[in-house]
Design a protein around this motif. Sequence first.
Motif, PDB file in Angstrom:
ATOM      1  N   PHE A 193     -44.753   6.324   6.649  1.00  0.00           N
ATOM      2  CA  PHE A 193     -45.345   7.221   7.636  1.00  0.00           C
ATOM      3  C   PHE A 193     -45.934   6.440   8.808  1.00  0.00           C
ATOM      4  O   PHE A 193     -45.739   6.796   9.965  1.00  0.00           O
ATOM      5  CB  PHE A 193     -46.424   8.103   7.020  1.00  0.00           C
ATOM      6  CG  PHE A 193     -47.128   8.916   8.061  1.00  0.00           C
ATOM      7  CD1 PHE A 193     -46.492   9.978   8.643  1.00  0.00           C
ATOM      8  CD2 PHE A 193     -48.383   8.568   8.509  1.00  0.00           C
ATOM      9  CE1 PHE A 193     -47.099  10.712   9.644  1.00  0.00           C
ATOM     10  CE2 PHE A 193     -49.005   9.286   9.513  1.00  0.00           C
ATOM     11  CZ  PHE A 193     -48.361  10.362  10.071  1.00  0.00           C
ATOM     12  N   PRO A 215     -51.066  14.287   7.918  1.00  0.00           N
ATOM     13  CA  PRO A 215     -52.107  14.292   6.916  1.00  0.00           C
ATOM     14  C   PRO A 215     -52.155  13.007   6.103  1.00  0.00           C
ATOM     15  O   PRO A 215     -52.881  12.955   5.125  1.00  0.00           O
ATOM     16  CB  PRO A 215     -51.705  15.456   6.035  1.00  0.00           C
ATOM     17  CG  PRO A 215     -50.233  15.520   6.181  1.00  0.00           C
ATOM     18  CD  PRO A 215     -49.889  15.000   7.508  1.00  0.00           C
ATOM     19  N   PHE A 216     -51.378  12.007   6.506  1.00  0.00           N
ATOM     20  CA  PHE A 216     -51.397  10.761   5.752  1.00  0.00           C
ATOM     21  C   PHE A 216     -52.251   9.749   6.452  1.00  0.00           C
ATOM     22  O   PHE A 216     -52.250   9.672   7.667  1.00  0.00           O
ATOM     23  CB  PHE A 216     -49.993  10.204   5.595  1.00  0.00           C
ATOM     24  CG  PHE A 216     -49.112  11.161   4.931  1.00  0.00           C
ATOM     25  CD1 PHE A 216     -49.202  11.339   3.574  1.00  0.00           C
ATOM     26  CD2 PHE A 216     -48.264  11.945   5.662  1.00  0.00           C
ATOM     27  CE1 PHE A 216     -48.428  12.272   2.960  1.00  0.00           C
ATOM     28  CE2 PHE A 216     -47.496  12.882   5.050  1.00  0.00           C
ATOM     29  CZ  PHE A 216     -47.576  13.050   3.698  1.00  0.00           C
ATOM     30  N   LEU A 271     -28.952  13.059   1.432  1.00  0.00           N
ATOM     31  CA  LEU A 271     -29.200  13.698   2.722  1.00  0.00           C
ATOM     32  C   LEU A 271     -30.252  12.922   3.501  1.00  0.00           C
ATOM     33  O   LEU A 271     -30.096  12.650   4.695  1.00  0.00           O
ATOM     34  CB  LEU A 271     -29.656  15.147   2.501  1.00  0.00           C
ATOM     35  CG  LEU A 271     -30.026  15.940   3.750  1.00  0.00           C
ATOM     36  CD1 LEU A 271     -28.822  16.079   4.665  1.00  0.00           C
ATOM     37  CD2 LEU A 271     -30.564  17.309   3.383  1.00  0.00           C
ATOM     38  N   LEU A 323     -30.285  15.362  -2.563  1.00  0.00           N
ATOM     39  CA  LEU A 323     -31.271  15.370  -1.492  1.00  0.00           C
ATOM     40  C   LEU A 323     -31.533  13.958  -0.986  1.00  0.00           C
ATOM     41  O   LEU A 323     -31.701  13.736   0.217  1.00  0.00           O
ATOM     42  CB  LEU A 323     -32.584  15.968  -1.990  1.00  0.00           C
ATOM     43  CG  LEU A 323     -32.816  17.445  -1.722  1.00  0.00           C
ATOM     44  CD1 LEU A 323     -34.210  17.828  -2.164  1.00  0.00           C
ATOM     45  CD2 LEU A 323     -32.641  17.776  -0.260  1.00  0.00           C
ATOM     46  N   PHE A 336     -37.834  11.909  10.839  1.00  0.00           N
ATOM     47  CA  PHE A 336     -38.720  12.949  10.306  1.00  0.00           C
ATOM     48  C   PHE A 336     -38.081  13.642   9.113  1.00  0.00           C
ATOM     49  O   PHE A 336     -38.712  13.825   8.066  1.00  0.00           O
ATOM     50  CB  PHE A 336     -39.021  13.970  11.412  1.00  0.00           C
ATOM     51  CG  PHE A 336     -39.762  15.186  10.943  1.00  0.00           C
ATOM     52  CD1 PHE A 336     -41.139  15.154  10.827  1.00  0.00           C
ATOM     53  CD2 PHE A 336     -39.102  16.348  10.606  1.00  0.00           C
ATOM     54  CE1 PHE A 336     -41.836  16.253  10.385  1.00  0.00           C
ATOM     55  CE2 PHE A 336     -39.786  17.454  10.159  1.00  0.00           C
ATOM     56  CZ  PHE A 336     -41.157  17.404  10.047  1.00  0.00           C
ATOM     57  N   LEU A 337     -36.825  14.019   9.275  1.00  0.00           N
ATOM     58  CA  LEU A 337     -36.133  14.727   8.192  1.00  0.00           C
ATOM     59  C   LEU A 337     -36.066  13.851   6.943  1.00  0.00           C
ATOM     60  O   LEU A 337     -36.382  14.299   5.834  1.00  0.00           O
ATOM     61  CB  LEU A 337     -34.724  15.119   8.655  1.00  0.00           C
ATOM     62  CG  LEU A 337     -33.844  15.801   7.626  1.00  0.00           C
ATOM     63  CD1 LEU A 337     -34.471  17.078   7.129  1.00  0.00           C
ATOM     64  CD2 LEU A 337     -32.475  16.101   8.207  1.00  0.00           C
ATOM     65  N   TYR A 395     -40.714  12.299   0.899  1.00  0.00           N
ATOM     66  CA  TYR A 395     -42.011  12.683   0.350  1.00  0.00           C
ATOM     67  C   TYR A 395     -41.855  13.790  -0.693  1.00  0.00           C
ATOM     68  O   TYR A 395     -42.515  13.794  -1.727  1.00  0.00           O
ATOM     69  CB  TYR A 395     -42.937  13.150   1.474  1.00  0.00           C
ATOM     70  CG  TYR A 395     -44.335  13.457   0.997  1.00  0.00           C
ATOM     71  CD1 TYR A 395     -45.197  12.441   0.647  1.00  0.00           C
ATOM     72  CD2 TYR A 395     -44.770  14.771   0.871  1.00  0.00           C
ATOM     73  CE1 TYR A 395     -46.464  12.710   0.198  1.00  0.00           C
ATOM     74  CE2 TYR A 395     -46.035  15.057   0.417  1.00  0.00           C
ATOM     75  CZ  TYR A 395     -46.885  14.013   0.077  1.00  0.00           C
ATOM     76  OH  TYR A 395     -48.134  14.294  -0.377  1.00  0.00           O
ATOM     77  N   HIS A 396     -40.960  14.719  -0.402  1.00  0.00           N
ATOM     78  CA  HIS A 396     -40.702  15.804  -1.350  1.00  0.00           C
ATOM     79  C   HIS A 396     -40.209  15.254  -2.681  1.00  0.00           C
ATOM     80  O   HIS A 396     -40.601  15.728  -3.754  1.00  0.00           O
ATOM     81  CB  HIS A 396     -39.675  16.755  -0.743  1.00  0.00           C
ATOM     82  CG  HIS A 396     -39.236  17.849  -1.660  1.00  0.00           C
ATOM     83  ND1 HIS A 396     -40.047  18.911  -1.979  1.00  0.00           N
ATOM     84  CD2 HIS A 396     -38.086  18.040  -2.327  1.00  0.00           C
ATOM     85  CE1 HIS A 396     -39.405  19.705  -2.813  1.00  0.00           C
ATOM     86  NE2 HIS A 396     -38.227  19.204  -3.042  1.00  0.00           N
ATOM     87  N   LEU A 421     -37.990  11.437   6.195  1.00  0.00           N
ATOM     88  CA  LEU A 421     -39.341  11.211   5.700  1.00  0.00           C
ATOM     89  C   LEU A 421     -39.819  12.382   4.845  1.00  0.00           C
ATOM     90  O   LEU A 421     -40.389  12.197   3.760  1.00  0.00           O
ATOM     91  CB  LEU A 421     -40.243  11.068   6.919  1.00  0.00           C
ATOM     92  CG  LEU A 421     -41.528  10.288   6.820  1.00  0.00           C
ATOM     93  CD1 LEU A 421     -41.220   8.880   6.404  1.00  0.00           C
ATOM     94  CD2 LEU A 421     -42.218  10.297   8.171  1.00  0.00           C
ATOM     95  N   VAL A 422     -39.574  13.591   5.327  1.00  0.00           N
ATOM     96  CA  VAL A 422     -40.099  14.750   4.620  1.00  0.00           C
ATOM     97  C   VAL A 422     -39.372  14.919   3.287  1.00  0.00           C
ATOM     98  O   VAL A 422     -39.975  15.257   2.267  1.00  0.00           O
ATOM     99  CB  VAL A 422     -40.064  16.009   5.518  1.00  0.00           C
ATOM    100  CG1 VAL A 422     -38.693  16.566   5.645  1.00  0.00           C
ATOM    101  CG2 VAL A 422     -41.009  17.059   5.007  1.00  0.00           C
ATOM    102  N   ILE A 423     -38.069  14.616   3.286  1.00  0.00           N
ATOM    103  CA  ILE A 423     -37.335  14.721   2.020  1.00  0.00           C
ATOM    104  C   ILE A 423     -37.809  13.635   1.056  1.00  0.00           C
ATOM    105  O   ILE A 423     -38.004  13.887  -0.140  1.00  0.00           O
ATOM    106  CB  ILE A 423     -35.816  14.624   2.255  1.00  0.00           C
ATOM    107  CG1 ILE A 423     -35.350  15.801   3.099  1.00  0.00           C
ATOM    108  CG2 ILE A 423     -35.068  14.611   0.935  1.00  0.00           C
ATOM    109  CD1 ILE A 423     -33.901  15.757   3.462  1.00  0.00           C
ATOM    110  N   LEU A 466     -45.055   7.581   0.071  1.00  0.00           N
ATOM    111  CA  LEU A 466     -44.238   6.983   1.123  1.00  0.00           C
ATOM    112  C   LEU A 466     -44.492   5.488   1.250  1.00  0.00           C
ATOM    113  O   LEU A 466     -44.068   4.869   2.209  1.00  0.00           O
ATOM    114  CB  LEU A 466     -44.546   7.649   2.476  1.00  0.00           C
ATOM    115  CG  LEU A 466     -44.098   9.101   2.625  1.00  0.00           C
ATOM    116  CD1 LEU A 466     -44.669   9.700   3.897  1.00  0.00           C
ATOM    117  CD2 LEU A 466     -42.585   9.188   2.666  1.00  0.00           C
TER     118      LEU A 466
END
Lengths: 488, 487
Positions: free
Chosen positions: A132, A69-70, A205, A202, A176-177, A183-184, A179-181, A189
Motif C-alpha cells: 500500500f 485506511p492502512f 486476475l 482471483l 489499485f485493482l 488484500y481480499h 491491490l484490492v484483490i 499487504l
Amino acid sequence: MRNQLPIISVLAPLLFAVILVCFYRGHDTFKKIITLVGSGISLLASLAMIPALVSGQTLGTDASFMSTPFAVVFQGDPLSIFFAVIFSFSFFLAIIYSFGYLAHSHAHLRYYSLMLVTQGAIVGVVMTASLFGLFLFFELMAITSYFLVIHEEDEKAMYAGSKYLFMTVVAGLGVFLGLVITYHLGGRLDFVSGGYISASPLASLALFAFLVGFGTKAGMFPVHIWLPEAHPAAPAPFSALLSGSLLKTGAYGFIRLMYFIYTPQAVRAANFDTVLLVLAVITILLGSALALRQDQLKRRLAYSSVAQIGYVLLGIALYSHYALMGALIHIFSHALMKGALFLCAGAIITQTGKKNVSEMKGIGHQMPITMLAFTLASLTMVGIPPFNAYYSKWYLAVASLEAGQGYLVAVLILSSLLNALYYFPVVVNAFFPERGKIGAGKISWVRDELPQGMVYSTAFLAILCVAFAFIQPHWPIVLAAKISTALF
Amino acid sequence: MNDTLWQPAFVQGLLFITILGVWSAGERRHKAALYVMIASLVTSMIILATLIQDVLGGKVYTAVYNILPPFGLSFQLDLLSLALSLLFLFVGAVLVLYLVTYPLQQGYRRFQTVFLLIITCATGVVMAGDLMSLFLFFEVMSVSFFILVIHDQAQASVAAAYKYLYMTVGGSVLYFMAVACIFSLTGAVSWSEAATLPAGPLTTLAFLGFVAAFGMKAGLFPLHIWMSDAYGQAPVPAMALSSLIMLKTGAYGLIRVVHQVFGIELMNQQGWGTLLLVLSIGSILYGSLCAFAEKDLPRRLAYSGMAQVGYITFGLAMVTPDALVGSLYHIVAHIMMKGTLILCAGAIITKTGKRKISELAGIGTQMPLTMALFSLAALTSVGLPPMNIFITKWYLSLGVLDAGQPFLIFVLLASSVLNAAYYLPISYTAFFGERNRDLHGALVGERLPATMVISMLILAVGCIAFSFMPQNIPLDWARTIAAGFFQ
C-alpha cells in the motif's frame, strides 16, 4: 538512530521542498542550497544504510502514519536500500546538472520543488514496508513527474504529458485493482520473503492487473507507448531520471510482487512468469529495432531504454538466483549509463542546440568531455567487459542457459549488436567525421562551453560505468548477490 | 436503550426561528442575516455534538411529539442520523459562508430563507424517526428547492424549474403510495430493527415506490433527467446545496429503507439488489459519459454528481458490509470533493463570467488558488490515495469481492478513467501550455472575497485531511454504522 534512516531518506526531500516553496524569493543561491541539501540528506541517509544491506538487516521503526485506511510504515530491507541508493544518487546528480541546464529556463521554483518531491516519492516507493505504501508514493510520483515532463510547456511537451498522465492514471488503477484483490485474498499487504498468496483464479486476475500497472510504469511492451514521447519532451536531467530511476519502480514492483507477495506456485499457475518473459523478449527486440530508426538523439535513447528495461524484466521473469542478480545489476548499470547518455544529450542541446544525430558530425571536437562520457556509456550499453552492463548480461545469459532457454542468449546477443549499431555511429561521427562534410580547414579542439556542474556530473556518471570493475570486491555484484541469495 | 431528549426538536426549532428571522430581516440586511444563519447552524451543531459520546456507545435517542396526526412528529437519533445531521449542518454553514459574497443580482431575502429552510429540512430528513416524519421534511425540502431553481426567472430557468417540480411531485406520490403499502402490511411506519415484511406484490410495490422517490432525489438513472437542467440554471450556491445535501438525503433514504424497512434477507431473496445495482451502474456509466460530452462546466458537474451518487447506491446494492462502508464514506467524500469543485466553478463564474469549458484555458494564471483547489478535487475524484475517494473505492471494491462478483470493479475503474478524462484536462489547460507560459510572470493573487476562499479551502482540506489524522473518524463511524446494519 539507524532505524530512523528510512524515514529520513523519504521525508527530508519533501520537507525541503516545502521550505523551498515557502521561503523562495527569487534568490538563486538559496534555491540551490535548499535543493542540494534536501536531496543530499536523502542520499546520505541511503548511503548510511548500506552496512545494513551488507549484513542483511531490515532497518526501520514501527511508527505508522496516515489512516487511509492502512498505515504507512517506513522500513528498509536490503532490496529497498539497494534501490534507494541508486535513486537518490541519480537524483542528486541530476539536480546538480539542472543548475546549469535550466539556468535560462522558466519556472525554477516549480521545477526544483517538484524534483525534491519526486525524489522523496521515489525513495518512498521503495522505503515503505507494504504494497500500500508503495502504491501511495507511486501515485505521488506519477503526479509530480507529470509536471516535470511538461516543464517546457510547448505543444510537444503538453501532448507527451497528457499521454503520460492518462497512461499513468490507468496504470494506477491497474495497481489499485491488484491491490484490492490481494488484500481480499490475504488480508494483508506487507512483504514476506517467499510470498503468502497461493494460486487461485482471483490471484491470477490480480497478477495481470499488476502487470498493466507496473508494466506501464516500467515501459514494457505494449504499454511502453508513453515513453518515446515523454523522454524527449522532458528536460534532459529529468529524462535521465525517468529512464534511470522512474522506470525501475515498475521493476521494483514486479520483484516485490513475485518474490514477496505471491508464492511462486501462484505466479506459475497464472502463467504470469511466462507472459512476462515473452513480453520482456518482445520489449528487448522491439525497443532496439525502433531505436535504430530514430534520428532524434533523445528519442533514440528513449527506445533504447525500452529495450534495456526488457533485460530487467527478463531477469525477474526467469525466477532464479542468477537471473535476479542480473536484473539487479542491470538496474544499477542502466541507471548510470542511461543517466550519462541523457545528460550528454542535454549538454549537446544546451551548447549547440542540436537534437538530431545527423547534425552531430564532429561534435566531439567541440565538447570533448561530454562526448567521451557518451563513448564510455555507449561501450557500457553494448556490454563490453569490464563495463557494468557486461556483468548483468553475463548473469542473465548464465541464468537463461540454466533455465534451459538458450534462445534467450541469442536475444541478448542480438540486442547487444543492435546497441552497437545505434550508439557507435554517434560516437564515430562525433570524433571522426568524414572529411569535407564539416567544411574544410583544420579541426580544432576546444573545451566544453558548459557550466561545470553539467560537465562533471555527466563525466562522473560515465566514469562510474566502468570504475567499479577496478575496485575489489565489485560492490554491485556483491550486493546484488546478497539480496538474491536471501531470496533463493 | 431509548431515551427521550430535547436536542433534535430544539435544533429544528432554533433553525425555524432563524428562518423567520432571516425573512423578517428584509432585503437590505441580508448580509447580517447570513451571519446569523451561520451562528445558528454552528450552535445546532454544538448542541448535537454533545450527544456523540452516548450515540457512539450504541444509544438510540427517540422523541415523539403529538403535533401531526395520525402518527405524530417523531425524531430518532442513531449514529447514522447524528453523523449525517452534523455533516449537513457543517456543510450548510460552509455554503452559507460562501453565499455571503455571492452575487445573486436580486431576491436575496427569498433565496436565503429558502436556503436555510432546505438545510433545516435535510437535517430533519435524517433525524426523522419514521416514514411519515421523513415524508414531511422531504416534501418541504424538495418543493422549496423549486424556488432556488427558478431564481433567475429567465425562460430556461422557468422551464428547468417546472421539469423539476413535476418530477418531484411524481416522486412524492410514489413515496406516499409506498408508505401506504408498508402501513397496510405492518400497521406501523417506524424504522424496525428486525424486518418483518412478508414478500408479496404490495411489498414489491412499496420498494419500487421508495426507489423511485429517493432515486429521483439522488439523481439515480433514469430519474436524473431534471438534474442537468436544474443545475445549469440555478445559481451556483443552489446547485451546491442540492448536490451536497439534497442528493444525500435521497441516498440516506435508500440506505434507511433498504436496511430498516425491508431488511437484508428480503433484499437478497427478492433480488432487489440486482435492480438497484443495474440502476447504479447505469448512473455511474451514463453520468460519466454525459459529463465527458458536456461542454458547460456546471452541467458537467451535474452529470458527474449523478455518477458519484451512483457509487453510493452501488455499494448499497452489493449488500455486503464493506460495500456499505464504502457507500457511507462516499457521502462524506463526495461532499468534500464535489463541494470544492462546485464552489470553484462558482468562483470562476462570478469572477470571469465564463461557463464554457473551452473558455477556461489559461484561467489558472488569473485564479491560481481556485484552480489549484479545483485540481486537487479533480485528482480526488480519480481516486488517488490518500484522498477520500480512494477510500470509498477501496471499500466498494472489497465489498464487490466479498459479493463474489470481481468484474464489477471494472465499473468503478471505468468511472475513474472517465473522471480523469473529464476533469484533468480542465486543470492542466488552465495552468500549462505555450500561451500560458508567458503569463506565469503575471501570476497574481486572485482577490476573491475572503469568505469564498475560506469556504473553498475548508472543503478542499476535507478532501485530503482525514487520511492524515491518526484516526479517520468518518471511516470509523461508517464502519460502526455498517456493522450495526449487518449484525
